[in-house]
Design a protein around this motif. Structure first.
Motif, short mmCIF file in Angstrom:
data_model
loop_
_atom_site.label_atom_id
_atom_site.label_comp_id
_atom_site.label_asym_id
_atom_site.label_seq_id
_atom_site.Cartn_x
_atom_site.Cartn_y
_atom_site.Cartn_z
N ASP A 1 0.83 -1.20 0.00
CA ASP A 1 0.00 0.00 0.00
C ASP A 1 0.86 1.26 0.00
N ALA A 2 1.95 1.23 0.78
CA ALA A 2 2.87 2.38 0.83
C ALA A 2 3.51 2.60 -0.54
N LYS A 3 3.87 1.52 -1.20
CA LYS A 3 4.45 1.65 -2.54
C LYS A 3 3.47 2.32 -3.49
N GLU A 4 2.21 1.90 -3.45
CA GLU A 4 1.21 2.47 -4.35
C GLU A 4 1.02 3.97 -4.10
N LYS A 5 1.09 4.39 -2.83
CA LYS A 5 0.83 5.78 -2.49
C LYS A 5 2.05 6.68 -2.69
N PHE A 6 3.24 6.16 -2.38
CA PHE A 6 4.40 7.04 -2.31
C PHE A 6 5.61 6.58 -3.13
N GLY A 7 5.60 5.36 -3.62
CA GLY A 7 6.79 4.80 -4.22
C GLY A 7 6.95 5.02 -5.71
N GLU A 8 8.17 4.77 -6.16
CA GLU A 8 8.44 4.75 -7.59
C GLU A 8 7.74 3.52 -8.20
N LYS A 9 7.50 3.56 -9.50
CA LYS A 9 6.76 2.47 -10.15
C LYS A 9 7.44 1.12 -9.98
N ASP A 10 8.77 1.11 -10.02
CA ASP A 10 9.50 -0.15 -9.91
C ASP A 10 10.04 -0.40 -8.50
N ALA A 11 9.45 0.25 -7.50
CA ALA A 11 9.90 0.09 -6.12
C ALA A 11 9.73 -1.36 -5.67
N ALA A 12 10.65 -1.81 -4.83
CA ALA A 12 10.62 -3.18 -4.31
C ALA A 12 9.87 -3.22 -2.97
N VAL A 13 9.29 -4.38 -2.70
CA VAL A 13 8.51 -4.58 -1.48
C VAL A 13 9.04 -5.83 -0.77
N PHE A 14 9.22 -5.72 0.55
CA PHE A 14 9.79 -6.82 1.32
C PHE A 14 9.07 -7.01 2.65
N GLU A 15 9.18 -8.23 3.17
CA GLU A 15 8.75 -8.53 4.53
C GLU A 15 9.94 -8.53 5.49
N ASP A 16 11.13 -8.80 4.97
CA ASP A 16 12.34 -8.92 5.77
C ASP A 16 13.25 -7.72 5.47
N TYR A 17 13.56 -6.93 6.49
CA TYR A 17 14.37 -5.73 6.27
C TYR A 17 15.78 -6.07 5.78
N LYS A 18 16.26 -7.26 6.07
CA LYS A 18 17.61 -7.64 5.63
C LYS A 18 17.69 -7.72 4.11
N GLU A 19 16.59 -8.08 3.47
CA GLU A 19 16.56 -8.10 2.01
C GLU A 19 16.59 -6.67 1.46
N LEU A 20 15.89 -5.77 2.12
CA LEU A 20 15.89 -4.37 1.69
C LEU A 20 17.30 -3.79 1.78
N LEU A 21 18.06 -4.15 2.81
CA LEU A 21 19.39 -3.59 3.01
C LEU A 21 20.39 -4.07 1.97
N ARG A 22 20.05 -5.09 1.21
CA ARG A 22 20.94 -5.56 0.15
C ARG A 22 20.89 -4.65 -1.08
N LEU A 23 19.89 -3.78 -1.14
CA LEU A 23 19.74 -2.88 -2.29
C LEU A 23 20.73 -1.72 -2.20
N ASP A 24 20.93 -1.09 -3.34
CA ASP A 24 21.79 0.09 -3.43
C ASP A 24 20.97 1.32 -3.02
N LEU A 25 20.98 1.63 -1.73
CA LEU A 25 20.21 2.73 -1.19
C LEU A 25 21.14 3.77 -0.56
N ASP A 26 20.69 5.01 -0.55
CA ASP A 26 21.44 6.07 0.13
C ASP A 26 21.04 6.17 1.59
N VAL A 27 19.73 6.10 1.85
CA VAL A 27 19.24 6.28 3.22
C VAL A 27 18.17 5.24 3.53
N VAL A 28 18.07 4.91 4.80
CA VAL A 28 17.04 4.01 5.28
C VAL A 28 16.30 4.70 6.43
N TYR A 29 14.99 4.67 6.35
CA TYR A 29 14.14 5.21 7.41
C TYR A 29 13.65 4.05 8.27
N VAL A 30 13.86 4.15 9.57
CA VAL A 30 13.43 3.11 10.51
C VAL A 30 12.24 3.64 11.29
#
Length: 358
Positions: free
Chosen positions: A44-73
């Motif tokens: 739902d957050a992706k649909e409202k605020f994300g880029e079209k090709d944004a990734a969605v995860f249940e496990d934050y460790k998978e998100l951290l494998r991406l090439d990101l500048d900042v992470v919001y906790v």
């Protein structure tokens, strides 16, 4: 203009209510990854605020494998430290929602990780960016109130117990109104005083109204069986220079004048409070005077009036810190002291004794 690639861990109330709308509005971020243990919230957050090709995860460790500048906790307090530390160790700068952590030990580990990795760690005390807070802080920096030796940190609600999420769960949050909204009031007060040298703390917490079935709650009735945190908490903090702070917090208290995320300051040259707006009191020409500044816009750092909220300014400032190396308004060393004081109030309430800081 460089946009920061951002990942959001925790797509609940504070992410939807503050961070993601402000990030999107600023145009400074690309929200490219969303994570939540309830996958539908992330989608739902992706649909409202994300880029079209944004990734969605249940496990934050998978998100951290991406090439990101900042992470919001923006998860419950229990996991702030775990996720923030992992994010910094993976090379990301971090915006962590308040409080810094559930415990002082966790918060200390977060700070140590930031120093070791060289990653930015910012805590979401957005009330510092309000017009009244910014103006008052400038006065304090110029010592226009003199030596501030007595202060009150206000976080009082008459009946506004949050009934959603895990707010009532002590295991997830570490406490109730003290760690939820008391943390904002204490942060503001210490920041104004520019005093983080604590000598001792004594406090009490209460579970007086949580079992009530006559609730009158702004957010609907709570379940008394789920209400495992305090409904009010109070602390008395003595600083090493002799100054003292009274901290008051409640979600449910039989009081008419609620005050939230506000401070009262008493100095040798003057005083200030935020009751009904910012008021400065002093003595001019041997007469007591009250000054009420016009904060409708302009003339205050980090505030330009119009449609910008403190949350909007917070995201712009974090961007400036990450991209341009601007000095942080909310330093993790300061947030660490806030967490330590909150923990000491809970500890004092359990032991019935004063907690002394080394």
């Amino acid at each position: 203009m460089k946009k920061l690639k951002a990942g959001i861990v925790g797509c609940g109330g504070i992410a939807n209510g503050k961070h993601m709308p402000a990030m999107k509005k600023s145009g400074l971020y690309e929200l490219v990854a969303f994570c939540d243990i309830v996958i539908e919230r992330a989608e739902d957050a992706k649909e409202k605020f994300g880029e079209k090709d944004a990734a969605v995860f249940e496990d934050y460790k998978e998100l951290l494998r991406l090439d990101l500048d900042v992470v919001y906790v923006t998860t419950p307090n229990r996991s702030h430290a775990e996720i923030s530390i992992a994010a910094m160790e993976s090379g990301k700068d971090v915006m962590c929602e308040k409080p810094m952590a559930k415990t002082y030990a966790q918060a200390l580990e977060m700070l140590e990780t930031s120093k070791r990795t060289g990653r930015i760690l910012q805590i979401g005390y957005q009330n510092r960016y309000r017009a009244d807070s910014s103006y008052l802080h400038k006065l304090c920096e110029k010592e226009e109130l003199g030596d501030i030796y007595f202060a009150k940190a206000h976080a009082l609600r008459r009946r506004a117990v949050p009934t959603w999420g895990v707010f009532l769960n002590e295991e997830e949050q570490g406490g109730g109104p003290l760690i939820d909204i008391g943390t904002h009031a204490l942060d503001l007060t210490l920041w104004m005083m520019n005093n983080y040298e604590v000598e001792s703390v004594i406090g009490s917490v209460f579970h007086k109204l949580s079992d009530s079935d006559n609730q009158g709650n702004a957010f609907g009735n709570w379940d008394p069986e789920q209400f495992t945190v305090e409904d009010s908490a109070f602390g008395f903090i003595k600083m090493k220079n002799g100054a003292v702070i009274e901290l008051e917090s409640s979600w449910a208290l039989n009081i008419l004048d609620g005050e939230e995320a506000k401070t009262t300051l008493c100095g040798t040259k003057g005083g200030a409070d935020m009751k009904g707006g910012l008021r400065i009191n002093c003595i001019h020409e041997n007469l007591p005077v009250v000054e009420i500044p016009d904060l409708s816009g302009g003339g205050v750092d980090f505030f330009s009036g119009g449609s910008k909220s403190a949350g909007d300014i917070e995201q712009e400032h974090f961007y400036d810190v990450v991209v341009n190396g601007r000095e942080q308004i909310v330093k993790p060393e300061q947030a660490l002291v806030v967490t330590r004081v909150l923990e000491a109030i809970y500890e004092s309430a359990k032991s019935g004794k004063t907690v002394y800081f080394s």
